[in-house]
Each structure stands twice: as structure tokens, then as C-alpha cells.
Design an enzyme around this catalytic site. Structure first.
Site, PDB file in Angstrom:
ATOM      1  N   PHE A 227       2.249   0.262  -0.651  1.00 16.31           N
ATOM      2  CA  PHE A 227       2.260  -0.924   0.219  1.00 16.31           C
ATOM      3  C   PHE A 227       3.406  -1.834  -0.246  1.00 16.31           C
ATOM      4  O   PHE A 227       3.232  -3.005  -0.540  1.00 16.31           O
ATOM      5  CB  PHE A 227       0.922  -1.681   0.163  1.00 16.31           C
ATOM      6  CG  PHE A 227      -0.298  -0.820   0.407  1.00 16.31           C
ATOM      7  CD1 PHE A 227      -0.718  -0.564   1.703  1.00 16.31           C
ATOM      8  CD2 PHE A 227      -1.021  -0.270  -0.646  1.00 16.31           C
ATOM      9  CE1 PHE A 227      -1.836   0.226   1.931  1.00 16.31           C
ATOM     10  CE2 PHE A 227      -2.140   0.522  -0.428  1.00 16.31           C
ATOM     11  CZ  PHE A 227      -2.564   0.770   0.865  1.00 16.31           C
ATOM     12  N   CYS A 344      -6.276  -9.096  -1.762  1.00 13.74           N
ATOM     13  CA  CYS A 344      -5.971 -10.440  -1.258  1.00 13.74           C
ATOM     14  C   CYS A 344      -7.017 -10.931  -0.264  1.00 13.74           C
ATOM     15  O   CYS A 344      -6.766 -11.854   0.496  1.00 13.74           O
ATOM     16  CB  CYS A 344      -4.576 -10.481  -0.635  1.00 13.74           C
ATOM     17  SG  CYS A 344      -4.385  -9.356   0.750  1.00 13.74           S
TER      18      CYS A 344
HETATM   19  N1  SAH Z   1       3.440  -5.521  -2.180  1.00 18.19           N
HETATM   20  C1  SAH Z   1       4.078  -6.266  -1.126  1.00 18.19           C
HETATM   21  C2  SAH Z   1       3.127  -6.853  -0.115  1.00 18.19           C
HETATM   22  C3  SAH Z   1       2.304  -5.850   0.593  1.00 18.19           C
HETATM   23  S1  SAH Z   1       1.768  -6.432   2.111  1.00 18.19           S
HETATM   24  C4  SAH Z   1       4.875  -7.414  -1.712  1.00 18.19           C
HETATM   25  O1  SAH Z   1       4.655  -7.770  -2.846  1.00 18.19           O
HETATM   26  O2  SAH Z   1       5.700  -7.962  -0.987  1.00 18.19           O
HETATM   27  C5  SAH Z   1       1.068  -5.025   2.781  1.00 18.19           C
HETATM   28  C6  SAH Z   1       2.064  -3.964   3.228  1.00 18.19           C
HETATM   29  O3  SAH Z   1       1.295  -2.815   3.491  1.00 18.19           O
HETATM   30  C7  SAH Z   1       2.821  -4.256   4.520  1.00 18.19           C
HETATM   31  O4  SAH Z   1       4.201  -4.095   4.280  1.00 18.19           O
HETATM   32  C8  SAH Z   1       2.327  -3.197   5.522  1.00 18.19           C
HETATM   33  O5  SAH Z   1       3.377  -2.666   6.327  1.00 18.19           O
HETATM   34  C9  SAH Z   1       1.803  -2.142   4.625  1.00 18.19           C
HETATM   35  N2  SAH Z   1       0.684  -1.332   5.107  1.00 18.19           N
HETATM   36  C10 SAH Z   1      -0.445  -1.730   5.716  1.00 18.19           C
HETATM   37  N3  SAH Z   1      -1.299  -0.699   5.872  1.00 18.19           N
HETATM   38  C11 SAH Z   1      -0.697   0.388   5.325  1.00 18.19           C
HETATM   39  C12 SAH Z   1      -1.058   1.754   5.156  1.00 18.19           C
HETATM   40  N4  SAH Z   1      -2.235   2.200   5.567  1.00 18.19           N
HETATM   41  N5  SAH Z   1      -0.189   2.571   4.552  1.00 18.19           N
HETATM   42  C13 SAH Z   1       1.006   2.110   4.123  1.00 18.19           C
HETATM   43  N6  SAH Z   1       1.411   0.842   4.242  1.00 18.19           N
HETATM   44  C14 SAH Z   1       0.573  -0.011   4.839  1.00 18.19           C
END
Ligand code: SAH
Length: 401
Positions: A227, A344
Site C-alpha cells: 500500500f 488508520c
Molecule cells: N503508505 C502510504 C499510504 C497508504 S494509503 C503512505 O505513507 O503514503 C493506502 C494506499 O493503498 C492507497 O495508495 C491505495 O491506492 C492503496 N490500496 C487500497 N487498497 C489496496 C489494495 N487492495 N491493494 C493494493 N493497494 C491498495
């Protein structure tokens, strides 16, 4: 003369304790019907004065208390509150050029968020009373910061509960295109007009550094950033000396931005990127024939998913999701490796989150040693009397065996 809102017996304690929300059902009577967005006085059923706040009949939160005293809600009021909020950030994040300046209830300004991204400010309003004073707030921000621009990102879903339509655009100054934001000395290309939150996840700023410190415990570390969005965790790990970092996000756009960020920071050589659903990726990478074992190949795995819950009712489903990714991540971690995991969701308290993680450890027969407990960065203050101000929690666990 402002209207007075009298609370039912028992409803005053939370307000006295510092919580600013007064629900419709807690109101005993009103001396007159105030207009939505107007200032009202709040008293308990025995006429004891409790404070003043914004009224909105369209919202379940009928009053948002602003002050326990009879003060005028004018330019001087906003200037004092915003300067106090800024002073806290300057003290707690002295080296940061980008941070959340005002975080709503946590800074005693319910319905107002102000983020500073270098010399640009982003304003997000989620309450009608604040919306009506937007020009006043913007004027105060001009006075304190002299920003290059103020961008409005009032596109949060909760606005509809206040009877407000989304509002997005430039409030003042001139600004176009992506902005390079520096966090802990690393550059991130940020889209203030359409990025997550108001651009990026400022609430992880201090955790990026803290998790990267784990890398010094792991020689030649192979890191998996799940993510990853703009690459915050993975790029900090790469700079801290990791040998290889693999970034996973389902958004192809986010993956491309993370790739550009790796190049901008001179770290592209050790980074690889993949647009994939983390659930599917972890499943495919832990699939084995019967009697085969998964070969662990990572030294550090970061899990920072979006909130899997919107409300209390969806918590059980969310916990199944959290357990699943932890279970598979633990299978891919070498003995001695580290799992850094974040949640979160305000609806999943820290203890419940840790229990879910431990239940995944039990199922994979791994023993974990806790190395660190994380919370949101200090520009997202926690006021325990206002439980909603606390939402981000995280742990680093070392796999003992
Ligand atoms: N770690 C990041 C924030 C993550 S926010 C930071 O510090 O900036 C969550 C992210 O997860 C988003 O970019 C979204 O596109 C992604 N996301 C959501 N569901 C997902 C999934 N099932 N598989 C992969 N990515 C996912």
C-alpha cells in the site's frame, strides 16, 4: 442577542470535559431558533454557562463548541487559535517544512483543517459554521503565512451531513501542477488538487523515519512496502541502507508517482514497482503445493492499508482483512525480520489491532517481539477527551522464530 441552547441533564459533562460536539438528542430546549451557521450560547439545564459554538440544524451534531468563554468569533479569535496551533508544530516538528497546521477538533477548531505543503496551504472545511467564515479564515492564513497560494480541498464525504456541497479550487494566489514536498529530506511529487487526503499522508511523517531505523538492524535488507502510495515508507527504508525495496499499490498512478519519487531522490537503482492488489499479490506469493513451505524472502515488510472500516458495524469484516494480510506477510518474513504495520481506523483500537496481529502470528506459529509502538505524527495531536482525534496506530514486531 444569540440564541441559548439548553442541554438535557447529564449531557453537560462531556462538554465540560472538552468534547465539542452536541448532538440533537442532547438538547432540552432553545430560547429561539438560530439560523444555521450562527453562534449560539450553550447552557446546562440549570442555566450554567458552558460555552459558545456553531449551530447547524441540518447536522446530527447540532452545536460545535468553539470556546468555553463568551468570546467573539472574529479575526482575532482565528488568529490566536491558528498561531497557537502553529507554535505547537514548530516546537514538535522543528525541522519540517510541510505539516498539518490545524487539525480540527484536536486544535479546538471543529470543522477546519489546514495543511502546509512548503509554501502552499490547503484548506479543508467540513462544518457549515466554518464554511460561512471561510473568507475570514483565509484572510488570517494570508496574514500569518503569506503563502504562494491557498488551495481548497473541501471534498470530504462528511460535508453532506452538514448540508454542504463539495468545494474544490484555488482560494488565493497562483498555483498549478504537482508540488515537490520535502519530508525528512526526501522529495515527494504531490498532487494537491486530487491526491489522497489533501495531497499526501502527513500523519506518517515521523513514522517514516522511525520505521527506516529498523533497517539499520537488518543487513542487506530486502523490503516490501505494501500500500505504498507515493512511496513514503519504502523510500525512507531505501535511503536508510536497504539493499532492495519492492513497492506495491493497486493504483497504477500511485506506482508511477512512487517510481518518479525514487528517481528524484537518487534511489531508483534499488527500487522496483508493481501495480497490484496487495491481497491478491500476497496470496499468489504464499501459494504452495501441499507439504511445501513458503520460502521467506523479506527482512522488512510494511503494511499501511487504507481504513477497512467506515463504521462500527464493518469492524469484524475489517479485522478479517487485517488478519489475512498479516498472516501472509508473516509467511514471507525471514526469522529475525521485522513487520511494521499500521491501522488508520478510529473504530479499531490499538489493543484489538494487536490481538488481530497476534492471532495471525499464532496461526503461522511465529513468535513476535515488539520493537516499537507508533502513533500519528505530532501535527495530528491526540486529545484523549475527544476520542475521535486518535486514529492512527502501528507496531513494529521482530520475528523471533
Ligand atoms: N503508505 C502510504 C499510504 C497508504 S494509503 C503512505 O505513507 O503514503 C493506502 C494506499 O493503498 C492507497 O495508495 C491505495 O491506492 C492503496 N490500496 C487500497 N487498497 C489496496 C489494495 N487492495 N491493494 C493494493 N493497494 C491498495
Amino acid at each position: 442577542m444569540n440564541a441559548t441552547v439548553h442541554l438535557k441533564p447529564g449531557a453537560a459533562d462531556r462538554v465540560v470535559a472538552g468534547h465539542p460536539w452536541i448532538y440533537q438528542g442532547e438538547i432540552l430546549r432553545m430560547t429561539q431558533t438560530p439560523a444555521d451557521g450562527e453562534i449560539v450560547q450553550v447552557k446546562d439545564h440549570r442555566q450554567r454557562f458552558l460555552g459558545i459554538g456553531f449551530f447547524n440544524s441540518k447536522s446530527k451534531i447540532h452545536v460545535r463548541v468553539l470556546s468555553p468563554e463568551r468570546v467573539d468569533i472574529n479575526e482575532a479569535f482565528f488568529e490566536e487559535r491558528i498561531r497557537a496551533a502553529l507554535a505547537l508544530r514548530r516546537k514538535r516538528l522543528p525541522a519540517s517544512s510541510s505539516f498539518r497546521v490545524v487539525n480540527a477538533e484536536a486544535d479546538f477548531l471543529s470543522g477546519l483543517i489546514v495543511d502546509k505543503y512548503e509554501d502552499v496551504l490547503v484548506l479543508q472545511i467540513s462544518a457549515l459554521g466554518m464554511e460561512k467564515r471561510k473568507a475570514l479564515v483565509a484572510g488570517v492564513l494570508e496574514k500569518i503565512f503569506s503563502p504562494r497560494a491557498i488551495v481548497e480541498r473541501s471534498d470530504v464525504a462528511s460535508r453532506k451531513f452538514e448540508g454542504l456541497a463539495p468545494a474544490v479550487g484555488l482560494l488565493s494566489g497562483a498555483f498549478e501542477g504537482p508540488l515537490w514536498v520535502t519530508l525528512n529530506g526526501l522529495k515527494f511529487e504531490t498532487d494537491l488538487a486530487a491526491g489522497h487526503k489533501t495531497g499526501l499522508y502527513l500523519d506518517q511523517q515521523t513514522n517514516y523515519q522511525a520505521v527506516a531505523q529498523c533497517v539499520s538492524l537488518l543487513p542487506d535488507a530486502r523490503v516490501l512496502d505494501c500500500f505504498s502510495f507515493l512511496g513514503g515508507f519504502g523510500l525512507h527504508a531505501a535511503r536508510a541502507g536497504a539493499a532492495r525495496v519492492h513497492f506495491l499499490d493497486q493504483s497504477a498512478e500511485a506506482i508511477e508517482a512512487a517510481r518518479r519519487n525514487s528517481a528524484a531522490n537518487g534511489l531508483a537503482g534499488k527500487c522496483s514497482f508493481e501495480a497490484a492488489n496487495v491481497f491478491d499479490w500476497l496470496k499468489a506469493n504464499t501459494a504452495v503445493q501441499p507439504h511445501e513451505k513458503v520460502i521467506p524472502r523479506f527482512d522488512l515488510i510494511i503494511l499501511d492499508p487504507p481504513s477497512f472500516t467506515r463504521n462500527r458495524a464493518s469492524v469484524p469484516d475489517a479485522l478479517r482483512g487485517y488478519k489475512e494480510i498479516h498472516l501472509r506477510a508473516l509467511k514471507l518474513l525471514k526469522t529475525g525480520g521485522i513487520l511494521a504495520s499500521f491501522c488508520c481506523s478510529h473504530h479499531v483500537p490499538s489493543g484489538l489491532f494487536q490481538d488481530t496481529l497476534l492471532s495471525a502470528a499464532f496461526d503461522t506459529r511465529r513468535i513476535l517481539r515488539r520493537l516499537a509502538v507508533y502513533s500519528q505524527s505530532p501535527d495530528h495531536p491526540v486529545i484523549p477527551m475527544i476520542p475521535e482525534t486518535e486514529y492512527l496506530k502501528g507496531f513494529a514486531f521482530e520475528v523471533v522464530r
